[in-house]
Design an enzyme around this catalytic site. Structure first.
Site, PDB file in Angstrom:
ATOM      1  N   LYS A 111       1.036  -1.568  -0.027  1.00 54.22           N
ATOM      2  CA  LYS A 111      -0.011  -0.277  -0.049  1.00 54.22           C
ATOM      3  C   LYS A 111       0.604   1.158  -0.030  1.00 54.22           C
ATOM      4  O   LYS A 111       0.605   2.346  -1.106  1.00 54.22           O
ATOM      5  CB  LYS A 111      -1.310  -0.177   0.795  1.00 54.22           C
ATOM      6  CG  LYS A 111      -2.555  -0.860   0.769  1.00 54.22           C
ATOM      7  CD  LYS A 111      -2.932  -0.718   2.676  1.00 54.22           C
ATOM      8  CE  LYS A 111      -3.825  -1.526   1.859  1.00 54.22           C
ATOM      9  NZ  LYS A 111      -5.398  -1.297   3.339  1.00 54.22           N
ATOM     10  N   LYS A 193      -3.861 -10.570  -6.606  1.00 60.30           N
ATOM     11  CA  LYS A 193      -5.146 -10.755  -6.385  1.00 60.30           C
ATOM     12  C   LYS A 193      -6.652 -10.131  -6.074  1.00 60.30           C
ATOM     13  O   LYS A 193      -5.813  -8.202  -6.218  1.00 60.30           O
ATOM     14  CB  LYS A 193      -5.282 -10.749  -4.320  1.00 60.30           C
ATOM     15  CG  LYS A 193      -4.983  -9.365  -3.510  1.00 60.30           C
ATOM     16  CD  LYS A 193      -5.562  -9.292  -2.460  1.00 60.30           C
ATOM     17  CE  LYS A 193      -5.278  -7.928  -2.153  1.00 60.30           C
ATOM     18  NZ  LYS A 193      -5.908  -7.214   0.266  1.00 60.30           N
ATOM     19  N   LYS A 196     -10.669  -4.542  -4.822  1.00 63.98           N
ATOM     20  CA  LYS A 196     -12.302  -3.663  -4.832  1.00 63.98           C
ATOM     21  C   LYS A 196     -11.331  -2.483  -5.131  1.00 63.98           C
ATOM     22  O   LYS A 196     -12.213  -1.370  -5.593  1.00 63.98           O
ATOM     23  CB  LYS A 196     -13.066  -3.711  -3.539  1.00 63.98           C
ATOM     24  CG  LYS A 196     -11.988  -3.866  -2.504  1.00 63.98           C
ATOM     25  CD  LYS A 196     -13.193  -3.349  -1.452  1.00 63.98           C
ATOM     26  CE  LYS A 196     -12.454  -3.553  -0.051  1.00 63.98           C
ATOM     27  NZ  LYS A 196     -13.399  -4.081   0.915  1.00 63.98           N
TER      28      LYS A 196
HETATM   29  P1  TYM Z   1     -10.576  -6.127   3.421  1.00 58.49           P
HETATM   30  O1  TYM Z   1     -11.540  -5.333   3.603  1.00 58.49           O
HETATM   31  O2  TYM Z   1      -9.485  -6.058   2.658  1.00 58.49           O
HETATM   32  O3  TYM Z   1     -11.152  -7.838   3.092  1.00 58.49           O
HETATM   33  C1  TYM Z   1     -12.293  -8.451   4.040  1.00 58.49           C
HETATM   34  C2  TYM Z   1     -12.011  -9.866   3.491  1.00 58.49           C
HETATM   35  O4  TYM Z   1     -11.708 -10.259   2.423  1.00 58.49           O
HETATM   36  C3  TYM Z   1     -10.723 -10.922   2.018  1.00 58.49           C
HETATM   37  N1  TYM Z   1     -10.378 -10.698   1.131  1.00 58.49           N
HETATM   38  C4  TYM Z   1      -9.968 -11.304   0.342  1.00 58.49           C
HETATM   39  N2  TYM Z   1     -10.284 -13.509   0.121  1.00 58.49           N
HETATM   40  C5  TYM Z   1     -10.064 -14.200  -0.656  1.00 58.49           C
HETATM   41  N3  TYM Z   1      -9.850 -13.470  -2.361  1.00 58.49           N
HETATM   42  C6  TYM Z   1      -9.623 -12.043  -2.517  1.00 58.49           C
HETATM   43  N4  TYM Z   1      -9.144 -11.828  -3.308  1.00 58.49           N
HETATM   44  C7  TYM Z   1      -9.542 -11.411  -0.933  1.00 58.49           C
HETATM   45  N5  TYM Z   1      -9.565  -9.843  -1.071  1.00 58.49           N
HETATM   46  C8  TYM Z   1     -10.057  -9.458   0.514  1.00 58.49           C
HETATM   47  C9  TYM Z   1      -9.740 -10.422   3.135  1.00 58.49           C
HETATM   48  O5  TYM Z   1      -8.343 -10.831   3.646  1.00 58.49           O
HETATM   49  C10 TYM Z   1     -10.424 -10.298   4.571  1.00 58.49           C
HETATM   50  O6  TYM Z   1     -11.074 -11.336   5.272  1.00 58.49           O
HETATM   51  N6  TYM Z   1      -7.913  -5.948   7.636  1.00 58.49           N
HETATM   52  C11 TYM Z   1      -8.996  -6.261   7.159  1.00 58.49           C
HETATM   53  C12 TYM Z   1     -10.237  -6.400   8.141  1.00 58.49           C
HETATM   54  C13 TYM Z   1     -10.026  -6.429   9.392  1.00 58.49           C
HETATM   55  C14 TYM Z   1     -10.051  -7.426   9.796  1.00 58.49           C
HETATM   56  C15 TYM Z   1     -10.083  -6.946  11.136  1.00 58.49           C
HETATM   57  C16 TYM Z   1     -10.461  -8.615   9.456  1.00 58.49           C
HETATM   58  C17 TYM Z   1      -9.969  -5.162  10.757  1.00 58.49           C
HETATM   59  N7  TYM Z   1      -9.967  -5.778  11.205  1.00 58.49           N
HETATM   60  C18 TYM Z   1     -10.127  -7.870  12.326  1.00 58.49           C
HETATM   61  C19 TYM Z   1     -10.477  -9.803  11.226  1.00 58.49           C
HETATM   62  C20 TYM Z   1     -10.575  -9.209  12.222  1.00 58.49           C
HETATM   63  C21 TYM Z   1      -9.314  -6.238   5.854  1.00 58.49           C
HETATM   64  O7  TYM Z   1      -8.588  -5.203   5.167  1.00 58.49           O
HETATM   65  O8  TYM Z   1     -10.292  -6.772   4.978  1.00 58.49           O
END
Ligand code: TYM
Length: 329
Positions: A111, A193, A196
């Site tokens: 990032k 990957k 969004k």
């Molecule tokens: P975020 O918002 O980027 O993504 C949400 C969830 O989707 C999963 N994910 C994917 N899984 C498979 N293939 C993909 N291409 C893909 N893109 C995203 C992510 O692994 C995630 O599970 N840091 C986290 C949010 C967060 C969080 C937490 C998660 C904040 N606090 C506490 C668990 C526990 C994040 O950026 O997710």
């Protein structure tokens, strides 16, 4: 009952990757675990956000949580910024996290390359806030995609360090990372990957894409010139599509490969598009219903915040006491 916590950032429309890697698993856990699902708006602001859009996206994620089957009678659904303990515990945890550890976080490195003009300190300590999210609820299990594995390791590390320094306080959480669906790749470049925030709209399927858009994006998905259905690392684009197929139908990879032998990619992609459409249609329908009832959404997140706060404040009080803060009278 054991505890589950997970979160999703309200930073744009959720993708099929978010769904298959994380969201799809959330409702499955709610009968056996005490589940907390949050919308992590504090995390979202570590990169530039338009205030109006952030507000809209936050409600959208809430509606999608409900539409995907998270039941507010079983699970606690809340907005992260409503529970101030998250920011407070994150501050404390910052003081026991090493700079060197945060420097090694690959998501931060990625990032910071992308937003190199406007890197802020929040982006650097992002994983500490995530650790606070998890540890506040004494979570046992954290369902996430593969890209969050390193952050989970850090959360475990912070928990252990705190426990060693001040005596047993936090439960040490385990990641729950699926197999085939844990890393859904871009439809335009199967070496990165699905995200969004991808500039190229054809690279991802949004959970809210209409039928024609889904058909078009899958048709255009990058494959190879072998024109032979197989599952291996020299046909990465195809491998990714087969993974999506398998996750959405619960059919085994071998079965899918067998079904499409000697049939070329055309038919396979057509079928896959219909499978994606069928999976998303009921979600979209419910999503629209929830989005048209803002009062209901308000009720859900208000109730969720007070339920979450109860548990979070208990943990934070314990933490403050252990580190030697004077309790407020
Ligand atoms: P975020 O918002 O980027 O993504 C949400 C969830 O989707 C999963 N994910 C994917 N899984 C498979 N293939 C993909 N291409 C893909 N893109 C995203 C992510 O692994 C995630 O599970 N840091 C986290 C949010 C967060 C969080 C937490 C998660 C904040 N606090 C506490 C668990 C526990 C994040 O950026 O997710």
């Amino acid at each position: 009952k054991k505890t589950v916590l997970s979160g999703i950032q309200p930073s744009g429309s959720l993708t099929l990757g978010n769904y298959i890697g994380a969201l799809k698993n959330f409702p499955k856990l709610q009968d056996d675990y005490d589940c907390y699902y949050c919308i992590v708006d504090l995390h979202a602001i570590t990169v530039p956000q338009e205030p109006k859009l952030l507000r809209k996206n936050t409600l959208e994620v809430l509606a999608l949580y409900l539409a995907c089957g998270i039941d507010p009678d079983k699970s606690t659904i809340f907005i992260q910024s409503h529970v101030h303990e998250h920011a407070e515990l994150a501050w404390v945890l910052n003081t026991i996290t090493y700079m060197g550890q945060l420097n090694r976080m690959t998501q931060y490195k990625d990032k910071s390359k992308k937003y190199n003009e406007s890197i802020n300190a929040g982006l650097f300590t992002y994983p500490v806030l995530m650790a606070a999210d998890i540890l506040l609820y004494q979570a046992d299990l954290v369902p996430v995609g593969e890209d969050q594995r390193q952050h989970l390791e850090l959360a475990r590390d912070i928990a252990v360090r705190f426990n060693n320094k001040y005596s047993e306080t936090f439960n040490v959480p385990e990641p729950f990372i699926g197999d085939l669906g844990s890393k859904i790749m871009s439809l335009q470049d199967p070496t990165v990957k699905m995200s969004k925030s991808d500039q190229d709209e054809n690279a991802f399927i949004s959970l809210l894409d209409d039928k024609d858009t889904i058909r078009r994006k899958i048709k255009r998905a990058v494959t190879d010139s072998e024109n032979n259905i197989a599952y291996n690392d020299s046909q990465l684009g195809l491998k990714n599509l087969i993974n999506i197929y398998s996750c959405l139908t619960d059919k085994k990879v071998d079965e899918i490969v067998g079904m499409y032998q000697n049939r070329g990619y055309g038919k396979f992609k057509e079928d896959l598009a219909e499978i994606v459409i069928e999976s998303l249609l009921p979600i979209q329908k419910k999503y629209n219903e929830y989005m048209s009832d803002k009062t209901y959404l308000e009720d859900i997140y208000s109730l969720g915040a007070s339920k979450a706060e109860r548990k979070a404040s208990k943990t934070l009080k314990k933490v403050y006491k252990k580190i030697g803060f004077v309790a407020k009278k």
